[in-house]
Each structure stands twice: as C-alpha cells, then as structure tokens.
Design an enzyme around this catalytic site. Structure first.
Site, PDB file in Angstrom:
ATOM      1  N   ARG A   1      32.517 -30.024   8.892  1.00  0.00           N
ATOM      2  CA  ARG A   1      31.406 -29.004   9.031  1.00  0.00           C
ATOM      3  C   ARG A   1      30.259 -29.227   9.504  1.00  0.00           C
ATOM      4  NH1 ARG A   1      32.975 -28.557   3.772  1.00  0.00           N
ATOM      5  NH2 ARG A   1      34.672 -27.001   3.459  1.00  0.00           N
TER       6      ARG A   1
ATOM      7  N   LYS B   1      24.792 -23.185  23.037  1.00  0.00           N
ATOM      8  CA  LYS B   1      25.955 -22.613  22.829  1.00  0.00           C
ATOM      9  C   LYS B   1      27.115 -23.551  23.307  1.00  0.00           C
ATOM     10  CE  LYS B   1      25.170 -18.099  24.822  1.00  0.00           C
ATOM     11  NZ  LYS B   1      25.449 -17.324  26.274  1.00  0.00           N
TER      12      LYS B   1
ATOM     13  N   GLU C   1      22.685 -22.337  40.089  1.00  0.00           N
ATOM     14  CA  GLU C   1      21.883 -21.995  38.995  1.00  0.00           C
ATOM     15  C   GLU C   1      20.444 -22.061  39.122  1.00  0.00           C
ATOM     16  OE1 GLU C   1      23.732 -20.504  36.669  1.00  0.00           O
ATOM     17  OE2 GLU C   1      25.702 -21.066  37.098  1.00  0.00           O
TER      18      GLU C   1
ATOM     19  N   LYS D   1      15.114 -22.572  31.240  1.00  0.00           N
ATOM     20  CA  LYS D   1      16.296 -22.154  30.500  1.00  0.00           C
ATOM     21  C   LYS D   1      15.833 -22.202  28.966  1.00  0.00           C
ATOM     22  CE  LYS D   1      20.810 -21.926  28.681  1.00  0.00           C
ATOM     23  NZ  LYS D   1      22.220 -22.300  29.098  1.00  0.00           N
TER      24      LYS D   1
ATOM     25  N   GLU E   1      20.861 -14.075  22.145  1.00  0.00           N
ATOM     26  CA  GLU E   1      21.047 -13.291  23.240  1.00  0.00           C
ATOM     27  C   GLU E   1      21.310 -11.697  22.995  1.00  0.00           C
ATOM     28  OE1 GLU E   1      23.846 -15.102  26.016  1.00  0.00           O
ATOM     29  OE2 GLU E   1      24.379 -13.117  26.912  1.00  0.00           O
TER      30      GLU E   1
ATOM     31  N   ARG F   1      17.477 -13.137  26.915  1.00  0.00           N
ATOM     32  CA  ARG F   1      18.263 -14.403  27.494  1.00  0.00           C
ATOM     33  C   ARG F   1      19.535 -13.870  28.344  1.00  0.00           C
ATOM     34  NH1 ARG F   1      20.882 -18.760  23.436  1.00  0.00           N
ATOM     35  NH2 ARG F   1      22.208 -20.041  25.356  1.00  0.00           N
TER      36      ARG F   1
ATOM     37  N   ASN G   1      22.218 -14.283  32.868  1.00  0.00           N
ATOM     38  CA  ASN G   1      23.454 -13.832  33.651  1.00  0.00           C
ATOM     39  C   ASN G   1      23.400 -13.231  35.001  1.00  0.00           C
ATOM     40  OD1 ASN G   1      25.125 -14.742  31.145  1.00  0.00           O
ATOM     41  ND2 ASN G   1      24.387 -12.692  30.287  1.00  0.00           N
TER      42      ASN G   1
ATOM     43  N   HIS H   1      26.311 -13.202  37.270  1.00  0.00           N
ATOM     44  CA  HIS H   1      27.528 -13.775  36.605  1.00  0.00           C
ATOM     45  C   HIS H   1      28.459 -12.633  36.641  1.00  0.00           C
ATOM     46  CE1 HIS H   1      25.083 -17.272  36.389  1.00  0.00           C
ATOM     47  NE2 HIS H   1      26.102 -17.945  35.787  1.00  0.00           N
TER      48      HIS H   1
ATOM     49  N   HIS I   1      31.872 -13.746  37.738  1.00  0.00           N
ATOM     50  CA  HIS I   1      33.098 -14.200  36.955  1.00  0.00           C
ATOM     51  C   HIS I   1      34.241 -13.255  37.293  1.00  0.00           C
ATOM     52  CE1 HIS I   1      30.769 -15.847  33.270  1.00  0.00           C
ATOM     53  NE2 HIS I   1      30.841 -16.637  34.118  1.00  0.00           N
TER      54      HIS I   1
ATOM     55  N   HIS J   1      32.442 -22.063  40.419  1.00  0.00           N
ATOM     56  CA  HIS J   1      31.724 -21.328  39.675  1.00  0.00           C
ATOM     57  C   HIS J   1      30.270 -21.076  40.695  1.00  0.00           C
ATOM     58  CE1 HIS J   1      29.756 -19.471  36.397  1.00  0.00           C
ATOM     59  NE2 HIS J   1      28.645 -20.237  36.368  1.00  0.00           N
TER      60      HIS J   1
HETATM   61  N1  NAD Z   1      27.078 -24.035  27.077  1.00  0.00           N
HETATM   62  C1  NAD Z   1      26.206 -23.157  28.097  1.00  0.00           C
HETATM   63  O1  NAD Z   1      25.297 -22.693  27.918  1.00  0.00           O
HETATM   64  C2  NAD Z   1      26.981 -23.302  29.377  1.00  0.00           C
HETATM   65  C3  NAD Z   1      26.147 -22.754  30.479  1.00  0.00           C
HETATM   66  C4  NAD Z   1      26.777 -22.784  31.791  1.00  0.00           C
HETATM   67  C5  NAD Z   1      28.002 -23.487  31.956  1.00  0.00           C
HETATM   68  N2  NAD Z   1      28.766 -24.045  30.737  1.00  0.00           N
HETATM   69  C6  NAD Z   1      30.098 -24.559  30.841  1.00  0.00           C
HETATM   70  O2  NAD Z   1      29.923 -25.764  31.908  1.00  0.00           O
HETATM   71  C7  NAD Z   1      31.157 -25.959  32.458  1.00  0.00           C
HETATM   72  C8  NAD Z   1      30.934 -26.314  33.898  1.00  0.00           C
HETATM   73  O3  NAD Z   1      30.162 -27.467  34.065  1.00  0.00           O
HETATM   74  P1  NAD Z   1      30.162 -28.278  35.071  1.00  0.00           P
HETATM   75  O4  NAD Z   1      30.051 -27.933  36.363  1.00  0.00           O
HETATM   76  O5  NAD Z   1      29.211 -29.634  34.871  1.00  0.00           O
HETATM   77  O6  NAD Z   1      31.705 -28.745  34.924  1.00  0.00           O
HETATM   78  P2  NAD Z   1      32.562 -30.245  34.828  1.00  0.00           P
HETATM   79  O7  NAD Z   1      32.001 -30.857  33.260  1.00  0.00           O
HETATM   80  O8  NAD Z   1      34.083 -29.823  34.912  1.00  0.00           O
HETATM   81  O9  NAD Z   1      32.103 -31.234  35.905  1.00  0.00           O
HETATM   82  C9  NAD Z   1      32.411 -31.157  37.063  1.00  0.00           C
HETATM   83  C10 NAD Z   1      33.083 -32.392  37.514  1.00  0.00           C
HETATM   84  O10 NAD Z   1      32.233 -33.344  37.916  1.00  0.00           O
HETATM   85  C11 NAD Z   1      32.775 -34.584  37.478  1.00  0.00           C
HETATM   86  N3  NAD Z   1      31.467 -35.234  37.107  1.00  0.00           N
HETATM   87  C12 NAD Z   1      30.675 -35.100  36.004  1.00  0.00           C
HETATM   88  N4  NAD Z   1      29.497 -35.724  36.273  1.00  0.00           N
HETATM   89  C13 NAD Z   1      29.619 -36.642  37.193  1.00  0.00           C
HETATM   90  C14 NAD Z   1      28.783 -37.646  37.874  1.00  0.00           C
HETATM   91  N5  NAD Z   1      27.530 -37.907  37.241  1.00  0.00           N
HETATM   92  N6  NAD Z   1      29.293 -38.263  38.951  1.00  0.00           N
HETATM   93  C15 NAD Z   1      30.543 -37.667  39.348  1.00  0.00           C
HETATM   94  N7  NAD Z   1      31.470 -36.932  38.849  1.00  0.00           N
HETATM   95  C16 NAD Z   1      30.816 -36.154  37.920  1.00  0.00           C
HETATM   96  C17 NAD Z   1      33.466 -34.129  36.042  1.00  0.00           C
HETATM   97  O11 NAD Z   1      34.190 -35.181  35.717  1.00  0.00           O
HETATM   98  C18 NAD Z   1      34.110 -32.860  36.719  1.00  0.00           C
HETATM   99  O12 NAD Z   1      35.232 -33.384  37.468  1.00  0.00           O
HETATM  100  C19 NAD Z   1      32.107 -24.653  32.283  1.00  0.00           C
HETATM  101  O13 NAD Z   1      32.918 -24.990  31.258  1.00  0.00           O
HETATM  102  C20 NAD Z   1      31.060 -23.695  31.728  1.00  0.00           C
HETATM  103  O14 NAD Z   1      31.768 -22.557  30.961  1.00  0.00           O
HETATM  104  C21 NAD Z   1      28.251 -23.981  29.659  1.00  0.00           C
END
Ligand code: NAD
Length: 347
Positions: free
Chosen positions: A111, A133, A175, A217, A227, A231, A235, A238, A242, A252
């Site tokens: 938990r 989130k 972003e 942010k 949200e 907030r 988007n 987005h 999306h 993305h």
């Molecule tokens: N929680 C939130 O508020 C929120 C907001 C925006 C996006 N997201 C989520 O984030 C995800 C996308 O994040 P992302 O773009 O970081 O993707 P990711 O975590 O898939 O990373 C992208 C790629 O880069 C590689 N990588 C990461 N750090 C590295 C580094 N320092 N050097 C080399 N390679 C590296 C990873 O292994 C992966 O292959 C999605 O799942 C999305 O839904 C969440």
C-alpha cells in the site's frame, strides 16, 4: 534526507517534494539508505551507465510496450525477493516509462513505499517525473491504470542526458516548446535565440532550461493537482497529437508537434491568435527538428478524436493560444472539429 543549496521544496497537497537540481546520480547515496533502497531502471540504462550496478537493482525491459501489468508483477516479485518492507525506498532511474511504472509499483506494494526519481530523458526531467501521476497502460490503452501520488524527491543529473539518442532530445524539446507556448513568452524567446545544439553542448544553459521547465510544470500541478482546470493546459497539442501518434506510430514529440500546429491554426480562427505568432511557433518547432505537417486521413483522425477522454457529449475541450505564452481552454463542438480535420488533413 539531506538539504543542499540546490534543493528546492515544492508543496503539493499530500506532501512536500524535494527537487535536487544539478546533482550527480552518486548523490543518491546521501538521499536514501543504500542498504534499504531498490533502484528500478531499464536495460538500456544499465548498459550505458554501469555505475547503476552499485545499487540493489531491478531492471525492466526498455520501451512503452513494457509499461504493462506483467512488468509490475515482475517488479513486485523482485521486491519480495529483496525482502522490501515499508521502510524500503524505491528509486526509478530512467525515462518516463521507468518513472511511471516505478512510481506505480512503489505506490501499490504494501500500500505504498516511499519513492524518488532520477529522470534520465529530457521528457522525464521536464514532464513525466513531475506531478505525481504514475501508472501503466492496459494493452493499447495508454495510462489507463494509475494513481496520483507524489515522490519524496526528484534528482536531476543533467550529465545522464549525454547518452540520450538524438530522437529523444527532439522528443523532449516538443514538451519544452509546449510549455513556452502556453505559459512562458520569455522562455519562447530563449528558444528562438538558441538551437538544440546550444543546449546539448552548454551544460549551464541546459540546466537552466530544465529547471525552468520543471518548475513551470510543478506550478501548473500545484495550482490544479487533480486536473480540474488549469493543468489541462499542459495538454496543448496532445488531443490531436495522441490521435496521430496512435494512427501513424509517430514518436510522441513528433505527434505533439503536429498537434500544436493544428491547435495553433484553430486558435487563429477562434481566439485571434496572430499569424505572426503562428509563424514563430512553426519556426521554433522546425528549428528543433520537429515536423509541422503530416499527410493524414482526416476521417480516421476524427474517429480517434471522438474517443478522447476529454470529450463531453458533443464537445471536446481543446487548448488554444491567445498569443505566445498565453493559453485558454475552449470546448469545441465535434462538428466544427470534424470540418477542421477534413480541411487540414485531406487537402
Ligand atoms: N506521468 C506523467 O505525468 C507523464 C508525462 C509525460 C509522459 N509520461 C510518460 O512518459 C513516457 C515517455 O517517456 P520517455 O520519452 O522518457 O520514454 P522512455 O522511458 O521510453 O525513454 C525513451 C528511450 O530512451 C532510453 N533512455 C532513457 N534515458 C536514457 C539516457 N540517459 N541515455 C540513453 N538512453 C536513454 C530508454 O531506455 C528508452 O529506450 C510515456 O510512457 C508517457 O506516457 C508520463
């Protein structure tokens, strides 16, 4: 947990989160008890940053396709093997996939364990790690399972970004440009005055930009954690983004860029967003390597838009710009969006 000069506390309703800007990954040893900390990361990061092996480690396969319950199950059985208790720290070191899933696993195991993040992509440093989130996808349904629960800390080690592939830099900058467009005209000017290469090669400039975005942010989240209003402005780009991301398997950031262009064009009709600001947005997106047009099937795009979570009866809330640095949320009739999509994508 230690306090340092470059740590800032951000108060959310549930807790105060410490942000450690400009800290090396090695500082993690001072933030949590190393003997009672489990680091969750992905296989790409472990091979690029072998120093991660100095920690008790759970390695998940890299990629969005693994942001699923089966990976959470695996994390949980490894936490049990580590004999993790409610005193154990979980630290997610990675991009948004790792931080989303690590935060979620930490929130449901017993938990809720205390957890922190070391985001390692630009996108995670300016966006995914911030705001509490956490969650996973269910099959193709993105982020449909999750919780809102804040980490104890976020450690920003800008050095880790040096191994990031080009495409991931560009993704993250989508972003950043979004943040500037919706709420920070001065940052937009900074982006106009520099190039991606400037940020990649000047650590101080990059650190300043990341910090500014992380705080921007956080400010949106603080004002509207669950949200209900403002907030939603995060988007921008987005809603349509999306739809084209799923339809055409775009990265993305690329999809968000297309979505921002469409939303800016709609803004010109609805809010009087000036043509000159539209041209500036296009120039900045292009300058940072992002696409600004797409050959797409407007009818298919519209089908997906109608499924959007933000749809309420026959209207969809869309984020528009009044001018660069100022945004507004407007409910738009589905019929108007249909006409717009047909015109934009079928021409
Ligand atoms: N929680 C939130 O508020 C929120 C907001 C925006 C996006 N997201 C989520 O984030 C995800 C996308 O994040 P992302 O773009 O970081 O993707 P990711 O975590 O898939 O990373 C992208 C790629 O880069 C590689 N990588 C990461 N750090 C590295 C580094 N320092 N050097 C080399 N390679 C590296 C990873 O292994 C992966 O292959 C999605 O799942 C999305 O839904 C969440």
């Amino acid at each position: 947990m230690v306090e340092t000069e470059e740590s800032i506390e951000i108060a959310f309703s549930e807790k105060r989160v410490k942000y450690f800007f400009n800290h090396p990954l090695s500082a993690l040893h001072q933030l949590t008890d190393p003997l009672n900390t489990v680091v969750i990361t992905d296989d790409n990061l472990v091979s690029l940053h072998p120093e991660l092996r100095n920690h008790q480690l759970i390695v998940i396969p890299a990629g969005e396709q693994h942001k699923q319950q089966v990976t959470v199950d695996d994390i949980i059985s490894q936490l049990i093997n580590f004999e993790a208790t409610r005193q154990t720290w979980v630290v997610g070191v990675g991009g948004g996939v790792v931080t989303d899933i690590a935060g979620y696993a930490a929130s449901v195991y017993m938990r809720g364990l205390r957890y922190g993040f070391v985001p390692t992509t630009v996108l995670a440093q300016v966006d995914a790690a911030i705001g509490g989130k956490n969650g996973i996808d269910a099959g193709l349904y993105k982020n449909i399972i999750g919780v809102i629960r804040q980490p104890e800390f976020i450690l920003f080690d800008h050095e880790l970004l040096q191994t990031l592939p080009d495409e991931q830099w560009i993704n993250g900058f989508a972003e950043i440009i979004k943040h500037a467009a919706i709420a920070d005209a001065e940052m937009f000017e900074m982006l106009e005055a520099h190039t991606l290469q400037d940020y990649r090669t000047n650590p101080a400039l990059l650190a300043e930009l990341i910090q500014r975005n992380a705080l921007l942010k956080s400010d949106f989240v603080q004002r509207d954690e669950f949200e209900k209003g403002d907030r939603k402005k995060l988007n921008f780009g987005h809603t349509l983004g999306h739809a084209v991301e799923n339809l055409y398997s775009l990265p993305h950031g690329f999809a968000v860029s297309i979505g921002m262009v469409a939303a800016a064009s709609l803004s010109m009709r609805r809010t009087g967003f000036p043509q000159s600001d539209y041209d500036r947005l296009i120039a900045v997106l292009k300058g940072y390597g992002l696409p600004v047009d797409l050959e797409a099937d407007g009818t298919e795009v519209m089908k997906l838009l109608k499924m959007d979570k933000k749809r309420v009866s026959d209207q969809i809330s869309v984020i528009l710009l009044n001018r660069i640095g100022e945004s507004v949320i407007q409910p738009i009739p589905v019929t108007e969006l249909e006409a717009f999509c047909t015109e934009t994508f079928n021409s």
